[in-house]
Design a protein around this motif. Structure first.
Motif, PDB file in Angstrom:
ATOM      1  N   GLY A  78     -10.463  15.527  -1.692  1.00  0.00           N
ATOM      2  CA  GLY A  78     -11.806  15.034  -1.942  1.00  0.00           C
ATOM      3  C   GLY A  78     -12.440  14.427  -0.706  1.00  0.00           C
ATOM      4  O   GLY A  78     -13.624  14.636  -0.422  1.00  0.00           O
ATOM      5  N   THR A  79     -11.662  13.673   0.061  1.00  0.00           N
ATOM      6  CA  THR A  79     -12.176  13.029   1.269  1.00  0.00           C
ATOM      7  C   THR A  79     -12.551  14.050   2.330  1.00  0.00           C
ATOM      8  O   THR A  79     -13.620  13.969   2.951  1.00  0.00           O
ATOM      9  N   LEU A  80     -11.685  15.024   2.568  1.00  0.00           N
ATOM     10  CA  LEU A  80     -11.945  16.033   3.595  1.00  0.00           C
ATOM     11  C   LEU A  80     -13.212  16.829   3.308  1.00  0.00           C
ATOM     12  O   LEU A  80     -14.002  17.106   4.210  1.00  0.00           O
ATOM     13  N   THR A  81     -13.411  17.195   2.055  1.00  0.00           N
ATOM     14  CA  THR A  81     -14.529  18.071   1.717  1.00  0.00           C
ATOM     15  C   THR A  81     -15.864  17.348   1.623  1.00  0.00           C
ATOM     16  O   THR A  81     -16.913  17.988   1.710  1.00  0.00           O
ATOM     17  N   THR A  82     -15.848  16.038   1.475  1.00  0.00           N
ATOM     18  CA  THR A  82     -17.102  15.309   1.261  1.00  0.00           C
ATOM     19  C   THR A  82     -17.369  14.236   2.309  1.00  0.00           C
ATOM     20  O   THR A  82     -18.331  13.480   2.178  1.00  0.00           O
ATOM     21  N   TYR A  83     -16.588  14.188   3.363  1.00  0.00           N
ATOM     22  CA  TYR A  83     -16.680  13.059   4.286  1.00  0.00           C
ATOM     23  C   TYR A  83     -18.059  12.885   4.930  1.00  0.00           C
ATOM     24  O   TYR A  83     -18.523  11.738   5.071  1.00  0.00           O
ATOM     25  N   PRO A  84     -18.741  13.945   5.362  1.00  0.00           N
ATOM     26  CA  PRO A  84     -20.077  13.733   5.946  1.00  0.00           C
ATOM     27  C   PRO A  84     -21.033  12.989   5.010  1.00  0.00           C
ATOM     28  O   PRO A  84     -21.841  12.176   5.466  1.00  0.00           O
ATOM     29  N   LEU A  85     -20.932  13.229   3.717  1.00  0.00           N
ATOM     30  CA  LEU A  85     -21.771  12.513   2.758  1.00  0.00           C
ATOM     31  C   LEU A  85     -21.389  11.039   2.697  1.00  0.00           C
ATOM     32  O   LEU A  85     -22.246  10.168   2.521  1.00  0.00           O
TER      33      LEU A  85
ATOM     34  N   ILE B  50     -33.940   3.808  10.496  1.00  0.00           N
ATOM     35  CA  ILE B  50     -33.288   4.695  11.454  1.00  0.00           C
ATOM     36  C   ILE B  50     -33.383   6.129  10.962  1.00  0.00           C
ATOM     37  O   ILE B  50     -33.703   7.050  11.710  1.00  0.00           O
ATOM     38  N   TYR B  51     -33.109   6.313   9.684  1.00  0.00           N
ATOM     39  CA  TYR B  51     -33.170   7.628   9.056  1.00  0.00           C
ATOM     40  C   TYR B  51     -34.187   7.565   7.919  1.00  0.00           C
ATOM     41  O   TYR B  51     -34.103   6.711   7.043  1.00  0.00           O
ATOM     42  N   THR B  52     -35.132   8.493   7.915  1.00  0.00           N
ATOM     43  CA  THR B  52     -36.195   8.488   6.913  1.00  0.00           C
ATOM     44  C   THR B  52     -35.861   9.302   5.676  1.00  0.00           C
ATOM     45  O   THR B  52     -36.562   9.216   4.674  1.00  0.00           O
ATOM     46  N   GLY B  53     -34.821  10.070   5.731  1.00  0.00           N
ATOM     47  CA  GLY B  53     -34.440  10.884   4.592  1.00  0.00           C
ATOM     48  C   GLY B  53     -33.128  11.590   4.874  1.00  0.00           C
ATOM     49  O   GLY B  53     -32.603  11.534   5.997  1.00  0.00           O
TER      50      GLY B  53
ATOM     51  N   LYS C 276     -30.170  16.155  10.645  1.00  0.00           N
ATOM     52  CA  LYS C 276     -30.650  16.755  11.889  1.00  0.00           C
ATOM     53  C   LYS C 276     -30.484  15.786  13.059  1.00  0.00           C
ATOM     54  O   LYS C 276     -30.085  16.180  14.156  1.00  0.00           O
ATOM     55  N   GLN C 277     -30.792  14.509  12.825  1.00  0.00           N
ATOM     56  CA  GLN C 277     -30.709  13.524  13.899  1.00  0.00           C
ATOM     57  C   GLN C 277     -29.268  13.296  14.344  1.00  0.00           C
ATOM     58  O   GLN C 277     -28.982  13.238  15.541  1.00  0.00           O
ATOM     59  N   ILE C 278     -28.361  13.159  13.393  1.00  0.00           N
ATOM     60  CA  ILE C 278     -26.955  12.950  13.745  1.00  0.00           C
ATOM     61  C   ILE C 278     -26.404  14.152  14.494  1.00  0.00           C
ATOM     62  O   ILE C 278     -25.680  14.017  15.495  1.00  0.00           O
ATOM     63  N   HIS C 279     -26.751  15.337  14.039  1.00  0.00           N
ATOM     64  CA  HIS C 279     -26.272  16.554  14.713  1.00  0.00           C
ATOM     65  C   HIS C 279     -26.820  16.648  16.129  1.00  0.00           C
ATOM     66  O   HIS C 279     -26.107  17.024  17.068  1.00  0.00           O
ATOM     67  N   ALA C 280     -28.104  16.280  16.298  1.00  0.00           N
ATOM     68  CA  ALA C 280     -28.720  16.370  17.620  1.00  0.00           C
ATOM     69  C   ALA C 280     -28.160  15.330  18.583  1.00  0.00           C
ATOM     70  O   ALA C 280     -27.957  15.616  19.769  1.00  0.00           O
TER      71      ALA C 280
ATOM     72  N   TYR D 277     -21.501  17.772  15.751  1.00  0.00           N
ATOM     73  CA  TYR D 277     -20.852  17.817  14.443  1.00  0.00           C
ATOM     74  C   TYR D 277     -19.781  16.743  14.298  1.00  0.00           C
ATOM     75  O   TYR D 277     -19.464  16.312  13.189  1.00  0.00           O
ATOM     76  N   ARG D 278     -19.253  16.275  15.435  1.00  0.00           N
ATOM     77  CA  ARG D 278     -18.222  15.238  15.377  1.00  0.00           C
ATOM     78  C   ARG D 278     -18.773  13.931  14.827  1.00  0.00           C
ATOM     79  O   ARG D 278     -18.014  13.124  14.280  1.00  0.00           O
ATOM     80  N   GLY D 279     -20.069  13.720  14.979  1.00  0.00           N
ATOM     81  CA  GLY D 279     -20.670  12.504  14.462  1.00  0.00           C
ATOM     82  C   GLY D 279     -20.532  12.355  12.968  1.00  0.00           C
ATOM     83  O   GLY D 279     -20.487  11.230  12.442  1.00  0.00           O
ATOM     84  N   PHE D 280     -20.454  13.471  12.253  1.00  0.00           N
ATOM     85  CA  PHE D 280     -20.323  13.428  10.790  1.00  0.00           C
ATOM     86  C   PHE D 280     -18.920  13.039  10.342  1.00  0.00           C
ATOM     87  O   PHE D 280     -18.703  12.781   9.160  1.00  0.00           O
ATOM     88  N   PHE D 281     -17.974  13.013  11.280  1.00  0.00           N
ATOM     89  CA  PHE D 281     -16.583  12.747  10.917  1.00  0.00           C
ATOM     90  C   PHE D 281     -16.029  11.491  11.600  1.00  0.00           C
ATOM     91  O   PHE D 281     -14.818  11.332  11.697  1.00  0.00           O
TER      92      PHE D 281
END
Length: 326
Positions: free
Chosen positions: A139-146, A161-164, A170-174, A178-182
């Motif tokens: 469960g953690t691996l598959t949903t961690y970015p959320l 910081i984030y409006t939606g 998009k902002q985190i990725h930029a 992709y490492r930012g999500f983990f």
């Protein structure tokens, strides 16, 4: 405790019914405890307290939260009622997906153990620990970015910081790739595997005994879930706190409601050592009280809803199976 003894989490219902019941339980549980979750995250990210001397607080405009109700009132006064549900959208998606994966993996892992080792080969507590740990890890691996998005939304104050959800992605990725999500995945896995293993082991041990109790405001199954969650949460809380601290690292670290969050660059163990050095051992347990308070209604609602949702979806399946096709 065998499959024939009525082990609901493991053997009743089809895979689709178990998945739907787990997802339903997660969504309802999340909405109920959302304000407490925001309070917990704010307290976990707080590196100072009222007991610290003014000379060492280093606030930089950060608020000081103390206690559950005062923190709720502080957030309400400064950010409005919506402040208590910040991060609810990614959190609902997180709980929806996480609990669906969790309960499905738990059931499939148990069935795999039965098919390879036999139904009564392992003690019930050991079987539940293995299945629970596998379920939590999946469960953690598959949903961690959320989970990371939920934390960042809950951590931001009136400075948006984030409006939606999509702009945040998009902002985190930029900015962070992709490492930012983990960020914080290592302590998350280090925490969730023993947490879920302990939770299910305690739950499956207590549920048969407590299910016979007639309680005025709860069921025996809900009480077993509450005890299991409190036990598991207390033992693994420092890793949960470390995960939250690492999740808000990066270019936006100084813009959250706590603007003095330290920079942690030495991994899970290094972060724990740094927290103890700066804040003492109690720093690893900031927010534990609200976490335990949250654990009771969250687990009770989750397990209560899961068992009834599973029965409901099962009854729908029986009705469909009983319809005569012309």
């Amino acid at each position: 405790m065998s499959a024939k003894s009525g082990d609901r989490l493991k053997d009743e219902g089809t895979t689709l019914q178990v998945t739907a019941a787990g997802a339903t339980a997660g969504v309802i549980s999340r909405f109920v405890i959302a304000p407490l979750d925001v309070v917990k995250i704010r307290l976990q990210l707080q590196t100072h307290s009222l007991s610290d001397p003014l000379s060492v607080r280093n606030l930089h405009g950060s608020p000081i939260y103390k206690g559950i109700l005062p923190t709720i009132l502080s957030i309400f006064r400064s950010e409005g009622i919506t402040g208590l549900w910040k991060g609810n959208l990614p959190a609902e998606l997180l709980y929806l997906c996480y609990f669906a994966v969790q309960f499905t993996t738990y059931r499939q892992t148990t069935l795999l153990l039965h098919s390879t080792l036999g139904e009564n080969t392992l003690p019930p507590s050991a079987e539940s620990f293995i299945a629970g740990a596998a379920a939590g890890g999946a469960g953690t691996l598959t949903t961690y970015p959320l989970d990371l998005l939920r934390t960042r939304f809950a951590a931001q104050g009136n400075d948006k910081i984030y409006t939606g959800l999509l702009p945040a992605i998009k902002q985190i990725h930029a900015e962070e790739s992709y490492r930012g999500f983990f960020r914080g995945l290592a302590p998350a896995l280090g925490q969730i595997i023993p947490f879920m293993g302990t939770f299910f082991a305690v739950y499956e041990t207590l549920r048969p005994k407590l299910s016979k109790l007639e309680l005025p405001f709860s069921t025996g199954g809900a009480l077993a879930g509450t005890i299991a969650s409190v036990t598991a949460k207390t033992g693994t809380f420092p890793l949960d706190l470390v995960r939250k601290r690492i999740q808000v690292q990066g270019p936006t670290r100084g813009r959250y409601v706590h603007k003095n969050i330290p920079e942690y660059t030495h991994g899970t163990l290094g972060t724990m050592r740094e927290i103890v050095r700066r804040e003492g051992l109690r720093g690893l347990y900031r927010g534990l009280t609200v976490s335990l308070v949250k654990a009771a209604p969250a687990s009770a609602v989750t397990m209560w809803t899961y068992e009834r949702a599973l029965k409901f979806y099962g009854s729908l399946g029986q009705k469909e199976g009983g319809v005569k096709r012309i």
